[in-house]
Design a protein around this motif. Structure first.
Motif, PDB file in Angstrom:
ATOM      1  N   TYR A  63     -58.649   4.847  25.880  1.00 29.39           N
ATOM      2  CA  TYR A  63     -59.206   5.040  27.198  1.00 29.39           C
ATOM      3  C   TYR A  63     -59.496   6.511  27.431  1.00 29.39           C
ATOM      4  CZ  TYR A  63     -54.689   6.851  28.637  1.00 29.39           C
ATOM      5  OH  TYR A  63     -53.556   7.603  28.733  1.00 29.39           O
ATOM      6  N   SER A  64     -60.332   6.745  28.420  1.00 26.54           N
ATOM      7  CA  SER A  64     -60.667   8.105  28.814  1.00 26.54           C
ATOM      8  C   SER A  64     -60.566   8.175  30.334  1.00 26.54           C
ATOM      9  CB  SER A  64     -62.088   8.446  28.365  1.00 26.54           C
ATOM     10  OG  SER A  64     -62.518   9.667  28.927  1.00 26.54           O
ATOM     11  N   SER A  65     -59.766   9.125  30.816  1.00 29.04           N
ATOM     12  CA  SER A  65     -59.606   9.254  32.262  1.00 29.04           C
ATOM     13  C   SER A  65     -59.136  10.653  32.598  1.00 29.04           C
ATOM     14  CB  SER A  65     -58.592   8.228  32.782  1.00 29.04           C
ATOM     15  OG  SER A  65     -58.361   8.425  34.168  1.00 29.04           O
ATOM     16  N   SER A  66     -59.597  11.174  33.731  1.00 28.32           N
ATOM     17  CA  SER A  66     -59.175  12.483  34.189  1.00 28.32           C
ATOM     18  C   SER A  66     -57.991  12.395  35.153  1.00 28.32           C
ATOM     19  CB  SER A  66     -60.343  13.192  34.882  1.00 28.32           C
ATOM     20  OG  SER A  66     -60.838  12.385  35.941  1.00 28.32           O
ATOM     21  N   VAL A  67     -57.613  11.167  35.516  1.00 26.18           N
ATOM     22  CA  VAL A  67     -56.463  10.966  36.383  1.00 26.18           C
ATOM     23  C   VAL A  67     -55.462  10.083  35.653  1.00 26.18           C
ATOM     24  CG1 VAL A  67     -57.848  11.216  38.468  1.00 26.18           C
ATOM     25  CG2 VAL A  67     -57.459   8.950  37.514  1.00 26.18           C
ATOM     26  N   SER A  68     -54.269  10.016  36.206  1.00 27.44           N
ATOM     27  CA  SER A  68     -53.260   9.190  35.555  1.00 27.44           C
ATOM     28  C   SER A  68     -53.623   7.708  35.718  1.00 27.44           C
ATOM     29  CB  SER A  68     -51.872   9.465  36.125  1.00 27.44           C
ATOM     30  OG  SER A  68     -51.853   9.195  37.514  1.00 27.44           O
ATOM     31  N   VAL A  69     -53.142   6.931  34.780  1.00 29.37           N
ATOM     32  CA  VAL A  69     -53.565   5.532  34.704  1.00 29.37           C
ATOM     33  C   VAL A  69     -52.382   4.599  34.534  1.00 29.37           C
ATOM     34  CG1 VAL A  69     -55.801   6.137  33.696  1.00 29.37           C
ATOM     35  CG2 VAL A  69     -53.869   5.612  32.200  1.00 29.37           C
ATOM     36  N   TYR A  70     -52.639   3.359  34.838  1.00 31.07           N
ATOM     37  CA  TYR A  70     -51.735   2.269  34.514  1.00 31.07           C
ATOM     38  C   TYR A  70     -52.489   1.351  33.558  1.00 31.07           C
ATOM     39  CZ  TYR A  70     -49.392   4.100  38.597  1.00 31.07           C
ATOM     40  OH  TYR A  70     -48.790   4.931  39.486  1.00 31.07           O
ATOM     41  N   LEU A  71     -51.781   0.810  32.577  1.00 31.91           N
ATOM     42  CA  LEU A  71     -52.448   0.127  31.476  1.00 31.91           C
ATOM     43  C   LEU A  71     -52.004  -1.322  31.389  1.00 31.91           C
ATOM     44  CD1 LEU A  71     -51.756   3.119  29.193  1.00 31.91           C
ATOM     45  CD2 LEU A  71     -54.060   2.361  29.731  1.00 31.91           C
ATOM     46  N   PHE A  72     -52.944  -2.182  31.075  1.00 26.02           N
ATOM     47  CA  PHE A  72     -52.690  -3.615  31.033  1.00 26.02           C
ATOM     48  C   PHE A  72     -53.385  -4.232  29.818  1.00 26.02           C
ATOM     49  CE2 PHE A  72     -51.258  -3.993  35.493  1.00 26.02           C
ATOM     50  CZ  PHE A  72     -51.760  -2.817  36.025  1.00 26.02           C
ATOM     51  N   TRP A  73     -52.789  -5.302  29.312  1.00 25.69           N
ATOM     52  CA  TRP A  73     -53.459  -6.197  28.376  1.00 25.69           C
ATOM     53  C   TRP A  73     -53.460  -7.594  28.993  1.00 25.69           C
ATOM     54  CZ3 TRP A  73     -56.328  -5.710  24.067  1.00 25.69           C
ATOM     55  CH2 TRP A  73     -56.263  -4.510  23.355  1.00 25.69           C
ATOM     56  N   TYR A  74     -54.661  -8.197  28.995  1.00 25.89           N
ATOM     57  CA  TYR A  74     -54.818  -9.568  29.467  1.00 25.89           C
ATOM     58  C   TYR A  74     -55.322 -10.428  28.306  1.00 25.89           C
ATOM     59  CZ  TYR A  74     -54.549  -8.099  34.386  1.00 25.89           C
ATOM     60  OH  TYR A  74     -54.135  -7.615  35.605  1.00 25.89           O
ATOM     61  N   ALA A 123     -66.222  10.775  33.116  1.00 27.40           N
ATOM     62  CA  ALA A 123     -66.169   9.399  33.623  1.00 27.40           C
ATOM     63  C   ALA A 123     -65.089   8.632  32.865  1.00 27.40           C
ATOM     64  CB  ALA A 123     -67.521   8.714  33.451  1.00 27.40           C
ATOM     65  N   GLN A 124     -64.500   7.688  33.595  1.00 25.95           N
ATOM     66  CA  GLN A 124     -63.453   6.897  32.967  1.00 25.95           C
ATOM     67  C   GLN A 124     -64.058   5.763  32.134  1.00 25.95           C
ATOM     68  OE1 GLN A 124     -63.670   7.476  36.261  1.00 25.95           O
ATOM     69  NE2 GLN A 124     -61.938   8.777  36.768  1.00 25.95           N
ATOM     70  N   SER A 125     -63.407   5.432  31.042  1.00 21.34           N
ATOM     71  CA  SER A 125     -63.892   4.347  30.199  1.00 21.34           C
ATOM     72  C   SER A 125     -62.751   3.752  29.397  1.00 21.34           C
ATOM     73  CB  SER A 125     -64.994   4.840  29.250  1.00 21.34           C
ATOM     74  OG  SER A 125     -64.469   5.782  28.346  1.00 21.34           O
ATOM     75  N   VAL A 126     -62.961   2.534  28.942  1.00 23.72           N
ATOM     76  CA  VAL A 126     -62.012   1.849  28.077  1.00 23.72           C
ATOM     77  C   VAL A 126     -62.775   1.332  26.865  1.00 23.72           C
ATOM     78  CG1 VAL A 126     -60.398  -0.066  27.858  1.00 23.72           C
ATOM     79  CG2 VAL A 126     -60.571   1.178  30.025  1.00 23.72           C
ATOM     80  N   THR A 127     -62.286   1.660  25.697  1.00 21.85           N
ATOM     81  CA  THR A 127     -62.951   1.245  24.464  1.00 21.85           C
ATOM     82  C   THR A 127     -62.008   0.389  23.632  1.00 21.85           C
ATOM     83  OG1 THR A 127     -64.248   3.285  24.413  1.00 21.85           O
ATOM     84  CG2 THR A 127     -64.123   2.005  22.371  1.00 21.85           C
ATOM     85  N   GLN A 128     -62.428  -0.812  23.367  1.00 15.99           N
ATOM     86  CA  GLN A 128     -61.688  -1.663  22.425  1.00 15.99           C
ATOM     87  C   GLN A 128     -62.442  -1.573  21.102  1.00 15.99           C
ATOM     88  OE1 GLN A 128     -60.812  -4.917  25.784  1.00 15.99           O
ATOM     89  NE2 GLN A 128     -59.872  -5.412  23.821  1.00 15.99           N
ATOM     90  N   LEU A 129     -61.748  -1.080  20.103  1.00 11.10           N
ATOM     91  CA  LEU A 129     -62.403  -0.619  18.893  1.00 11.10           C
ATOM     92  C   LEU A 129     -62.893  -1.740  18.000  1.00 11.10           C
ATOM     93  CD1 LEU A 129     -59.839   2.199  18.533  1.00 11.10           C
ATOM     94  CD2 LEU A 129     -62.273   2.564  18.808  1.00 11.10           C
ATOM     95  N   ASP A 130     -62.406  -2.942  18.193  1.00  4.71           N
ATOM     96  CA  ASP A 130     -62.833  -4.068  17.365  1.00  4.71           C
ATOM     97  C   ASP A 130     -63.315  -5.192  18.260  1.00  4.71           C
ATOM     98  OD1 ASP A 130     -59.910  -3.069  16.007  1.00  4.71           O
ATOM     99  OD2 ASP A 130     -61.708  -3.006  14.754  1.00  4.71           O
TER     100      ASP A 130
END
Lengths: 113, 114
Positions: free
Chosen positions: B25-36, B1-8
């Motif tokens: 992040y964890s993903s089995s497919v390619s991703v696009y990454l963003f910071w908001y 499963a896909q997930s995003v972990t912010q460590l702090d």
């Protein structure tokens, strides 16, 4: 451009009441989405739409309905409010799906008592 | 499963000091990454994004982030923070599945002290 607008800004409901959160965008974006923001959980996708007449469920759709009759508007309906739906709700839009940034509205803070 | 972990969940820092906000992040497919970034009582606004190409991307307000594919990370940095940078920062991953699915991290609250 007004961008993404949401109304109301604040709302208090009693358990069992229904209401509609309004969202509109004037950027001619095809994609629109609704998120809820809860402390420590980030934003979770409720429903989204890839164009007028097309909607789909996100991660947490239960208790919510959406429709997209025009490109501009994407209302979120709470069918029978529950305390677990107390949250801040954000509407967002983007030009297309996954390569474009999302533009967010200012949010609606909902409390269900 | 896909997930995003912010460590702090919270990062306190003094004004003019450097800061790094971590995202994995964890993903089995390619991703696009963003910071908001989310300032108090406002919606989110885009800081920067990585779609392809150079792994070091620069954003608004002096922020930059580096995509590390082998470590599946996308850490956000700023060499010298200001009081006005106090806000909550969200890392987000959009999955390249042909559909529309963006996963947000839980957020990191940056608190800049004078």
């Amino acid at each position: 451009n007004a961008g993404v607008t949401q109304t109301p800004k604040f709302q208090v409901l009693k358990t069992g009441q229904s209401m509609t959160l309004q969202c509109a965008q004037d950027m001619n974006h095809e994609y629109m989405s609704w998120y809820r923001q809860d402390p420590g959980m980030g934003l979770r996708l409720i429903h989204y739409s890839v164009g007028a007449g097309i909607t789909d469920q996100g991660e947490v759709p239960n208790g919510y309905n959406v429709s997209r009759s025009t490109t501009e508007d994407f209302p979120l309906r709470l069918l029978s409010a529950a305390p677990s739906q107390t949250s801040v709700y954000f509407c967002a839009s983007s030009l297309s799906g996954w390569v474009n940034e999302q533009y967010f509205g200012p949010g609606t803070r909902l409390t269900v008592t | 499963a896909q997930s995003v972990t912010q460590l702090d969940s919270q990062v306190p820092v003094f004004e003019e000091a450097p800061v790094e906000l971590r995202c994995n992040y964890s993903s089995s497919v390619s991703v696009y990454l963003f910071w908001y970034v989310q300032y108090p009582n406002q919606g989110l606004q885009l800081l920067l994004k990585y779609l392809s190409g150079s792994t070091l991307v620069k954003g608004i307000n002096g922020f930059e982030a580096e995509f590390n594919k082998s470590q599946t990370s996308f850490h956000l940095r700023k060499p010298s923070v200001h009081i006005s940078d106090t806000a909550e920062y969200f890392c987000a991953v959009t999955l390249n599945t042909g559909g529309f699915k963006t996963i947000f991290g839980a957020g990191t609250r940056l608190f800049v002290k004078a």
